[in-house]
Design a protein around this motif. Structure first.
Motif, PDB file in Angstrom:
ATOM      1  N   ALA A 211       0.812  -1.245  -0.063  1.00 18.23           N
ATOM      2  CA  ALA A 211      -0.107   0.093  -0.149  1.00 18.23           C
ATOM      3  C   ALA A 211       0.933   1.288  -0.008  1.00 18.23           C
ATOM      4  O   ALA A 211       0.609   2.186  -0.533  1.00 18.23           O
ATOM      5  N   PRO A 219      -3.030   0.291   4.533  1.00 18.92           N
ATOM      6  CA  PRO A 219      -3.934  -0.825   3.955  1.00 18.92           C
ATOM      7  C   PRO A 219      -5.456  -0.405   4.422  1.00 18.92           C
ATOM      8  O   PRO A 219      -6.117  -1.061   3.506  1.00 18.92           O
ATOM      9  N   LEU A 222      -7.190   1.663   1.526  1.00 19.26           N
ATOM     10  CA  LEU A 222      -7.130   1.250   0.045  1.00 19.26           C
ATOM     11  C   LEU A 222      -8.784   1.158  -0.258  1.00 19.26           C
ATOM     12  O   LEU A 222      -9.532   0.627   0.095  1.00 19.26           O
TER      13      LEU A 222
END
Length: 717
Positions: A211, A219, A222
């Protein structure tokens, strides 16, 4: 067509055999009758499933300066471990949709998937679906965690054999059973661990690093298109690289989005899900350029990295001797808080480059700064006029010049060891007069079969106090002191005690590191003793700039030697302190002797002292101990000095493959000037090395109170 059916039949037979063996493996711990699983293999399976349940991953070690700022990262796999609650639902949904849509319905092995894949294999179709996320996690764990990404380990973990598939599947089954027995949500643990293990390309492993690398985000933030792209890349990180194969990556990403739509991950309303999928597929890849990666190791081009690299290199060597190998550092996820002072480093770097620009042909200027103390000698700066790196044309070097033992000498700085050894034996004191004739031939030391003779480089009186001699550096006076001592051995031992430890016992006579079996020995110290070399006091042999700095720290610490440490604290991945095997501090000479020698070295920057001009030019106004030195052929020159707050040493040396004499200094640029036998026109410590020391220390001591030097003891006057 016949060939395709034959190949499909082979796949069908293989899959069916695998399924049959797996059923047997579940029902019976050992399937000895067919020879695929032995008791020993079963034990290995049990152990591996236990390792997977623990989830210990190779992590990044972070190196920090004294203020907690990251200066370097060490890793085999760039990974930022991320707990389940910090991973977006879109990411979990994307990976399940594309890799194992029945993930929540099986117990580690998808029997329906195997049969479905077998049916497709029989007709020559795609066999995707036979391997679950659990099994993929096992495969990646074996390849990248237990195998550490080694080529052979990867090939073994991915080989297309029934035996390998059997082992992988059985571990997957046991893993889910083990996690449930521990009261954990097996699916959530496995999915999270899978996302943290797998490679995403560009030397990036795990969802946290992926990420950051591709989207400069975390993360939990996302989006669906971003999650879909990362799920796509996992399938083939090299061929689906968004940077080198954007079209293929986009195509695979959109397939993932379609699968997410089909599995209901985009919502239960089909029309709304279709509309969302269309919008998501129209979005660009959105990958940052350049990729947001971190440097691995000590060669760092941005920020202060080129200056910090020498410190980083020394840190790695120091930790290896203290019980933490480079392999451990690259996998252990340690946090290392170092002693590096960025302000001191910048000051020393600027001063070194001011005296010798980084691109100067064949000449390097290096400096080490150590903080005196009774409990530790902390290394605050290790710099060179050259940057730390591998581009020679850009003025870089990867040789650890400020900390290694160089093949070049420190010249007359070694007279300090002769003075200390003579004072220790009561042969002289700092106010006592010693003989300093223009020429002197030893009555103890030999040059072949003849007496060893020296002459002074300048004009001196016939005698002077030891303090004056340390400031003006007549050669004859110190060879005379060696004669009074009667052997070079006590002088070598004094050098070792005060801090020249690696120099005396870690390298051979040529300055090369001693092998473990000492087959390329003896050491420099032992060779000097064996041949009883009177020239030792003139410092012609190999030396270490860091150890010179530590010698002055030892004297300023009242004779207390401590290893020059780059480490404040090491924490493991769980934040627990790691105990290092560092040498203990030692009282190597009486405090009274050390402080008396400090006073004896306090006139180098005054009057006719060899560094007086450099001190005046920098407007230096603090008491110091100091000593200059230059080798006879002028291939190197040095200065060692200290205040009660900081100790340091500077050395200018010819670092080309074919070293030459160095000329210039005293306000003139330095340059290589051939190889005349006596170095006529060469540099001197007071006019070349000392300016770097004073200019750096002037900045380093800003805003610090002026501290007086400790007093001498009458016994050593």
């Amino acid at each position: 067509m016949v060939a395709r059916r034959s190949a499909g039949l082979v796949k069908l037979i293989g899959l069916c055999l695998t399924a049959g063996v797996l059923v047997a493996a579940v029902l019976f711990p050992v399937v000895g009758s067919i020879g695929l699983v032995s008791n020993r293999a079963a034990d290995t399976v049990d152990q591996t499933s236990g390792d997977l349940a623990k989830g210990e991953l190779p992590l990044v070690t972070t190196v920090q300066d004294k203020d907690g700022n990251a200066i370097a990262y060490l890793f085999n796999q760039y990974r930022i471990p991320t707990p389940s609650d910090q991973i977006a639902k879109s990411m979990k949904a994307a990976i399940v949709a594309i890799e194992d849509r029945r993930f929540y319905e099986h117990n580690g092995v998808d029997w329906q998937g195997i049969l479905r894949a077998a049916a497709k294999a029989g007709s020559g179709g795609d066999t995707q679906g036979a391997s679950t996320l659990d099994q993929q996690y096992v495969k990646n764990y074996l390849a990248f965690v237990l195998g550490k990404g080694d080529k052979d380990a990867y090939e073994k973990a991915t080989e297309q054999t029934v035996a390998r598939k059997l082992k992988e599947a059985r571990i997957a089954l046991q893993l889910e059973q083990r996690l449930r027995a521990e009261g954990k949500d097996a699916k959530e643990v496995i999915l999270t661990d899978y996302l943290n293990v797998v490679p995403y390309g560009n030397r990036t492993f795990g969802i946290g690093a992926a990420a950051r690398t591709y989207f400069n985000t975390t993360p939990d933030q996302l989006t669906v298109p971003q999650a879909a792209l990362l799920a796509a890349v996992v399938n083939a990180p090299s061929t689906l690289n968004p940077g080198t194969a954007p079209d293929d990556a986009l195509k695979r990403r959109n397939i993932v989005i379609d699968r997410m739509r089909d599995t209901g991950a985009l919502g239960p309303d089909k029309a709304a899900a279709e509309k969302a999928a269309t919008e998501y597929k129209a979005a660009p890849l959105g990958v940052v350029s350049p990729l947001n990666t971190v440097s691995n190791g000590c060669v760092i081009s941005e920020g202060d990295g080129p200056a910090n690299g020498f410190f980083c290199s020394y840190l790695i060597d120091y930790l290896a001797k203290a019980g933490l190998s480079l392999d451990q550092l690259k996998t252990g996820g340690y946090t290392i808080k170092t002693t590096l002072d960025q302000a001191a480093t910048r000051a020393a770097k600027q001063a070194a480059e001011q005296q010798v620009p980084k691109t100067t042909d064949g000449i390097a200027n290096v400096m080490s700064v150590v903080q005196p103390g009774q409990d530790s000698h902390k290394v605050r700066a290790l710099v060179s006029s050259r940057d730390f790196g591998n581009d020679l044309n850009a003025g870089q070097t990867a040789y650890p010049l400020p900390s290694e033992v160089t093949k070049f000498g420190a010249g007359s700085i070694y007279k300090v060891f002769t003075a200390a050894a003579a004072m220790e034996r009561g042969l002289t004191g700092i106010d006592k007069t010693i003989k300093t004739p223009g020429n002197y031939c030893s009555t103890v030391f030999k040059d072949g079969r003849k007496p060893y003779c020296v002459k002074n480089a300048g004009t001196y009186g016939e005698e002077m106090t030891l303090t004056q001699a340390l400031a003006t550096s007549p050669n004859t006076g110190f060879l005379g002191l060696e004669d009074q001592i009667g052997s070079v051995a006590p002088v070598v031992d004094m050098a070792y005690k005060l801090g020249m430890r690696e120099t005396m016992q870690g390298v051979n006579d040529d300055g090369d590191p001693l092998k473990a079996d000492k087959s390329n020995g003896p050491s420099l110290g032992d060779a000097t003793k064996n041949e009883n070399r009177g020239s030792f006091t003139l410092g012609a042999g190999a030396t270490s700039v860091l150890e010179l700095a530590n010698v002055s720290a030892t004297l300023m610490s009242g004779g207390k030697w401590c290893p020059p440490t780059p480490v404040e604290q090491v924490l493991d991945r769980n934040g627990q302190p790691v105990q290092l095997k560092e040498p203990a501090c030692e009282q190597v000479v009486p405090k009274e002797l050390a402080y008396s020698l400090v006073q004896g070295m306090s006139q180098d920057d005054k009057g006719t002292g060899t560094s007086a001009g450099a001190a005046r030019n920098s407007s230096w106004d603090r008491p110091i101990l100091g000593k200059t030195g230059t080798t006879e052929t002028s291939k190197s020159t040095a200065f060692m000095g200290a205040t009660p707050q900081y100790a340091g040493a500077v050395m200018i040396l010819s670092d080309s493959p074919n070293p030459e004499n160095i000329c210039g200094g005293n306000g003139r640029p330095l340059y290589l000037c051939g190889n005349s036998a006596n170095g006529i026109g060469g540099i001197y410590g007071g006019t070349a090395a000392a300016p770097t020391w004073f200019n750096a220390m002037k900045v380093i001591h800003q805003n610090l109170p002026v501290e007086q030097l400790p007093p001498a003891d009458p016994k050593y006057r």
